[in-house]
Design a protein around this motif. Structure first.
Motif, PDB file in Angstrom:
ATOM      1  N   PRO A 229      13.228  -3.267  -6.430  1.00 33.94           N
ATOM      2  CA  PRO A 229      13.380  -1.219  -6.501  1.00 33.94           C
ATOM      3  C   PRO A 229      12.438  -0.372  -5.979  1.00 33.94           C
ATOM      4  CG  PRO A 229      13.139  -1.732  -9.117  1.00 33.94           C
ATOM      5  CD  PRO A 229      12.915  -3.411  -7.952  1.00 33.94           C
ATOM      6  N   HIS A 230      11.171  -0.700  -6.033  1.00 34.16           N
ATOM      7  CA  HIS A 230      10.275  -0.158  -5.158  1.00 34.16           C
ATOM      8  C   HIS A 230       9.710  -0.362  -3.976  1.00 34.16           C
ATOM      9  CE1 HIS A 230       9.598   0.511 -10.179  1.00 34.16           C
ATOM     10  NE2 HIS A 230       9.336  -1.136  -9.627  1.00 34.16           N
ATOM     11  N   PHE A 231      10.449  -1.274  -3.520  1.00 30.14           N
ATOM     12  CA  PHE A 231       9.831  -1.550  -1.802  1.00 30.14           C
ATOM     13  C   PHE A 231      10.381  -0.077  -0.789  1.00 30.14           C
ATOM     14  CE2 PHE A 231      10.597  -3.466   2.229  1.00 30.14           C
ATOM     15  CZ  PHE A 231       9.903  -4.272   2.321  1.00 30.14           C
ATOM     16  N   ARG A 232       9.664  -0.185   0.268  1.00 30.16           N
ATOM     17  CA  ARG A 232       9.998   1.360   0.817  1.00 30.16           C
ATOM     18  C   ARG A 232       9.830   1.017   1.829  1.00 30.16           C
ATOM     19  NH1 ARG A 232       5.282   5.563   1.031  1.00 30.16           N
ATOM     20  NH2 ARG A 232       7.627   6.990   1.218  1.00 30.16           N
TER      21      ARG A 232
ATOM     22  N   ASP B 220       0.773  -1.292  -0.236  1.00 34.65           N
ATOM     23  CA  ASP B 220      -0.264  -0.153  -0.083  1.00 34.65           C
ATOM     24  C   ASP B 220       1.076   1.298   0.105  1.00 34.65           C
ATOM     25  OD1 ASP B 220       0.603  -0.225   2.632  1.00 34.65           O
ATOM     26  OD2 ASP B 220      -1.080  -0.006   3.865  1.00 34.65           O
ATOM     27  N   ASN B 221       2.139   1.447  -0.038  1.00 35.13           N
ATOM     28  CA  ASN B 221       3.169   2.648   0.617  1.00 35.13           C
ATOM     29  C   ASN B 221       3.520   2.660  -0.206  1.00 35.13           C
ATOM     30  OD1 ASN B 221       5.193   1.016   0.822  1.00 35.13           O
ATOM     31  ND2 ASN B 221       4.562   0.557   2.952  1.00 35.13           N
ATOM     32  N   GLU B 222       2.884   1.646  -1.909  1.00 34.05           N
ATOM     33  CA  GLU B 222       3.687   2.382  -3.194  1.00 34.05           C
ATOM     34  C   GLU B 222       3.223   2.550  -3.367  1.00 34.05           C
ATOM     35  OE1 GLU B 222       7.094  -2.334  -2.708  1.00 34.05           O
ATOM     36  OE2 GLU B 222       5.016  -2.104  -4.049  1.00 34.05           O
ATOM     37  N   LYS B 223       1.496   2.466  -3.633  1.00 32.63           N
ATOM     38  CA  LYS B 223      -0.141   3.128  -4.423  1.00 32.63           C
ATOM     39  C   LYS B 223       0.278   4.773  -3.668  1.00 32.63           C
ATOM     40  CE  LYS B 223      -2.345  -0.884  -3.313  1.00 32.63           C
ATOM     41  NZ  LYS B 223      -3.154  -1.461  -3.664  1.00 32.63           N
TER      42      LYS B 223
ATOM     43  N   PHE C 245      -2.693   7.439  -0.846  1.00 32.63           N
ATOM     44  CA  PHE C 245      -2.582   6.676  -0.126  1.00 32.63           C
ATOM     45  C   PHE C 245      -3.914   6.133   0.418  1.00 32.63           C
ATOM     46  CE2 PHE C 245      -2.163   5.134   3.798  1.00 32.63           C
ATOM     47  CZ  PHE C 245      -1.665   3.914   3.772  1.00 32.63           C
ATOM     48  N   GLU C 246      -4.307   4.700   0.782  1.00 27.19           N
ATOM     49  CA  GLU C 246      -5.228   3.918   1.300  1.00 27.19           C
ATOM     50  C   GLU C 246      -4.270   2.881   1.272  1.00 27.19           C
ATOM     51  OE1 GLU C 246      -9.148   3.236  -0.949  1.00 27.19           O
ATOM     52  OE2 GLU C 246      -9.107   5.640  -1.378  1.00 27.19           O
ATOM     53  N   ALA C 247      -4.986   2.946   2.983  1.00 26.16           N
ATOM     54  CA  ALA C 247      -4.360   1.450   3.389  1.00 26.16           C
ATOM     55  C   ALA C 247      -5.414   0.146   3.392  1.00 26.16           C
ATOM     56  CB  ALA C 247      -4.933   1.131   5.205  1.00 26.16           C
ATOM     57  N   ASP C 248      -3.964  -0.640   2.842  1.00 29.20           N
ATOM     58  CA  ASP C 248      -5.347  -2.109   2.053  1.00 29.20           C
ATOM     59  C   ASP C 248      -4.736  -2.786   3.265  1.00 29.20           C
ATOM     60  OD1 ASP C 248      -4.551  -1.800  -0.416  1.00 29.20           O
ATOM     61  OD2 ASP C 248      -2.563  -2.147  -0.983  1.00 29.20           O
ATOM     62  N   ARG C 249      -5.238  -4.390   3.208  1.00 27.83           N
ATOM     63  CA  ARG C 249      -5.705  -5.776   4.135  1.00 27.83           C
ATOM     64  C   ARG C 249      -4.821  -5.612   5.893  1.00 27.83           C
ATOM     65  NH1 ARG C 249      -7.797 -10.905   1.018  1.00 27.83           N
ATOM     66  NH2 ARG C 249      -8.152  -9.410  -1.436  1.00 27.83           N
ATOM     67  N   TYR C 250      -4.030  -5.082   5.516  1.00 26.75           N
ATOM     68  CA  TYR C 250      -2.989  -4.904   6.550  1.00 26.75           C
ATOM     69  C   TYR C 250      -3.067  -3.285   7.343  1.00 26.75           C
ATOM     70  CZ  TYR C 250       0.835  -5.864   9.707  1.00 26.75           C
ATOM     71  OH  TYR C 250       2.598  -6.106  10.909  1.00 26.75           O
ATOM     72  N   ARG C 251      -3.661  -3.315   7.841  1.00 29.91           N
ATOM     73  CA  ARG C 251      -4.285  -1.978   7.892  1.00 29.91           C
ATOM     74  C   ARG C 251      -2.928  -1.074   8.872  1.00 29.91           C
ATOM     75  NH1 ARG C 251      -8.750   0.031   6.607  1.00 29.91           N
ATOM     76  NH2 ARG C 251      -8.323   1.831   7.781  1.00 29.91           N
ATOM     77  N   ASP C 252      -2.520  -1.957   9.537  1.00 29.95           N
ATOM     78  CA  ASP C 252      -1.107  -1.748  10.545  1.00 29.95           C
ATOM     79  C   ASP C 252      -0.270  -1.298   9.351  1.00 29.95           C
ATOM     80  OD1 ASP C 252      -2.826  -0.482  12.116  1.00 29.95           O
ATOM     81  OD2 ASP C 252      -2.731  -2.377  13.396  1.00 29.95           O
ATOM     82  N   TYR C 253       0.385  -2.140   8.410  1.00 29.07           N
ATOM     83  CA  TYR C 253       2.014  -1.616   7.480  1.00 29.07           C
ATOM     84  C   TYR C 253       2.363  -0.600   7.785  1.00 29.07           C
ATOM     85  CZ  TYR C 253       4.812  -3.349   4.910  1.00 29.07           C
ATOM     86  OH  TYR C 253       6.416  -3.052   4.051  1.00 29.07           O
ATOM     87  N   SER C 254       1.294   0.389   7.532  1.00 26.35           N
ATOM     88  CA  SER C 254       2.032   1.644   6.308  1.00 26.35           C
ATOM     89  C   SER C 254       1.453   2.621   7.206  1.00 26.35           C
ATOM     90  CB  SER C 254       2.240   1.834   6.085  1.00 26.35           C
ATOM     91  OG  SER C 254       2.450   0.945   4.437  1.00 26.35           O
TER      92      SER C 254
ATOM     93  N   PHE D 123       9.669   8.678   5.921  1.00 28.71           N
ATOM     94  CA  PHE D 123       8.748   8.235   5.394  1.00 28.71           C
ATOM     95  C   PHE D 123       6.968   8.185   5.336  1.00 28.71           C
ATOM     96  CE2 PHE D 123       5.602   4.188   6.534  1.00 28.71           C
ATOM     97  CZ  PHE D 123       5.658   3.789   5.096  1.00 28.71           C
ATOM     98  N   LEU D 124       6.352   9.225   4.666  1.00 28.94           N
ATOM     99  CA  LEU D 124       5.363   9.241   4.194  1.00 28.94           C
ATOM    100  C   LEU D 124       4.123   8.778   3.140  1.00 28.94           C
ATOM    101  CD1 LEU D 124       6.960  13.277   4.108  1.00 28.94           C
ATOM    102  CD2 LEU D 124       5.633  12.477   5.827  1.00 28.94           C
TER     103      LEU D 124
END
Length: 404
Positions: free
Chosen positions: A382-385, A211-214, A349-358, A343-344
């Motif tokens: 290369p896109h992983f944050r 979700d934090n890559e979207k 941004f919208e949280a995905d199923r694992y809402r506490d991930y980001s 980290f912003l």
């Protein structure tokens, strides 16, 4: 490609089945290394904010997969899953969203044998279900999420082994060996980029996306020059020898505040005997390898070295632009790399199923890019944050710099 060479993001059912088994085998092997040292008993685990009791972490990893795959949860909030855990009190014990970190030392958990049995049962049921899944992104999303989550906890087990520094634990060899280190620091110079635009986050039309890559967006980057490789131990040792830890003007305000709480004149795990330096790797002293990237430095130390060297950290956009460009010589993957970016969330941004991930961590963490030697190849992108608080030096992190 082998399972450890292919990205999990586009893995089909057969590839996912093999990868899930590989991840669970690795998790259990790392847990056994900690158990040999007595750390399967929470009472023997130091109450540090940077580690979890290994038995809790093992159970949590299986519980997470059960929650999202077997129980079909579309959300991580309590009550979002169907049915009950295979363990009568699984939700009470292993839900990281409801069990505070400090409480994980005092839970009345089942014995290690029972938790391992639970791990095996969850995996067996997941594999049975996966064998009948359609090969499409929606159907495979929870399996990919569970795999990524377990791979991240595998790396967390690795730095827990390093943090606890027990000589009773075996050296990481065989199934416990860190993934191959692909980067050697030093002497590679820098690479100049003319700047331009690129699609940050990459193609998100298919496969798994955190979700934090979207959302993927075209981003402009000004011209910059960046180190081809990470800052070496030799280069950081020059900073140490020049009194870098004693010269306040190299440090940010936050860095100076951190230094005031430390008795630090070199990176974590370094020690000096006469003119010789050594470090400690998984409980064993080893001579500093001056050619390898400097390891176990935090954001403040990276910023101070840059100030001393007349350099700066790259922004995460610059880092991703450079990694995406596939220029010969730009090597990454040995260590996570601190960036200059807080980290912003990206726009929309919208949280995905694992809402506490980001979402809970935006604004309080610093972004790291790349991967480390302990990161499974299937997780690397290369896109992983990645993101940690600035003082963290227990993780497998280093940095590279840019020209001012």
């Amino acid at each position: 490609m082998t399972v450890n060479q292919a990205s999990f993001r586009h893995a089909g059912p057969r590839e996912l089945a093999a990868a899930l088994q590989d991840a669970r085998h690795y998790t259990l092997a790392l847990f056994e290394a900690l158990a040999i040292a007595g750390y399967d008993d929470a009472a023997r685990v130091p109450r540090l904010p940077i580690v979890n009791p290994p038995l809790w972490e093992l159970g949590h990893t299986a519980w997470f997969a059960e929650w999202f795959v077997l129980r079909g949860a579309l959300d991580s909030r309590p009550g979002a899953a169907s049915g009950h855990s295979l363990l009568a009190r699984g939700d009470d014990w292993f839900d990281s969203g409801t069990v505070p970190h400090a409480a994980r030392w005092t839970l009345d958990l089942p014995p290690p044998g029972a938790v391992k049995t639970y791990c095996h049962e969850v995996l067996d049921r997941i594999l049975d279900r996966l064998a009948h899944e359609a090969d499409d992104d929606a159907a495979l999303y929870p399996y990919r999420l569970a795999l990524a989550h377990e791979d991240m906890h595998g790396e967390a087990f690795m730095y827990t082994l390093q943090t606890l520094q027990s000589r009773d634990a075996p050296a990481p060899t065989g199934s416990l060996a860190p993934r191959a280190q692909s980067v050697v620091a030093g002497g590679a110079g820098e690479i100049a980029f003319a700047g331009g635009s690129f699609v940050r986050g990459g193609d998100q039309s298919t496969g798994f996306v955190f979700d934090n890559e979207k959302n993927a967006a075209r981003v402009k980057v000004a011209p910059f020059a960046i180190d081809a490789s990470l800052v070496s131990t030799a280069a950081f040792l020059d900073f140490v020898h020049d009194g870098g830890y004693e010269r306040a003007h190299y440090w940010t305000d936050a860095g100076r505040a951190w230094l005031m709480t430390q008795e630090r004149s070199a990176p974590r795990y370094w020690a000096r005997e006469g003119e010789d330096w050594h470090t400690v790797r998984f409980g064993r002293p080893v001579a500093l390898d001056l050619a390898e990237p400097v390891r176990h430095v935090n954001l403040y130390e990276a910023q101070a070295w840059c100030a001393w060297a007349g350099r700066r950290l790259p922004t995460e956009d610059e880092w991703e632009y450079a990694a995406d460009a596939n220029r010969p010589g730009f090597a990454w993957g040995a260590l996570w790399e601190w960036t200059a970016s807080v980290f912003l969330p990206f726009a929309g941004f919208e949280a995905d199923r694992y809402r506490d991930y980001s979402a809970p961590w935006f604004g309080t963490r610093q972004t790291l890019r790349g991967a480390s030697f302990a990161t499974p190849a299937r997780l690397r992108s290369p896109h992983f944050r990645n993101f940690y608080t600035p003082e963290r030096d227990d993780i497998f992190a280093g940095f590279r710099s840019c020209a001012l």
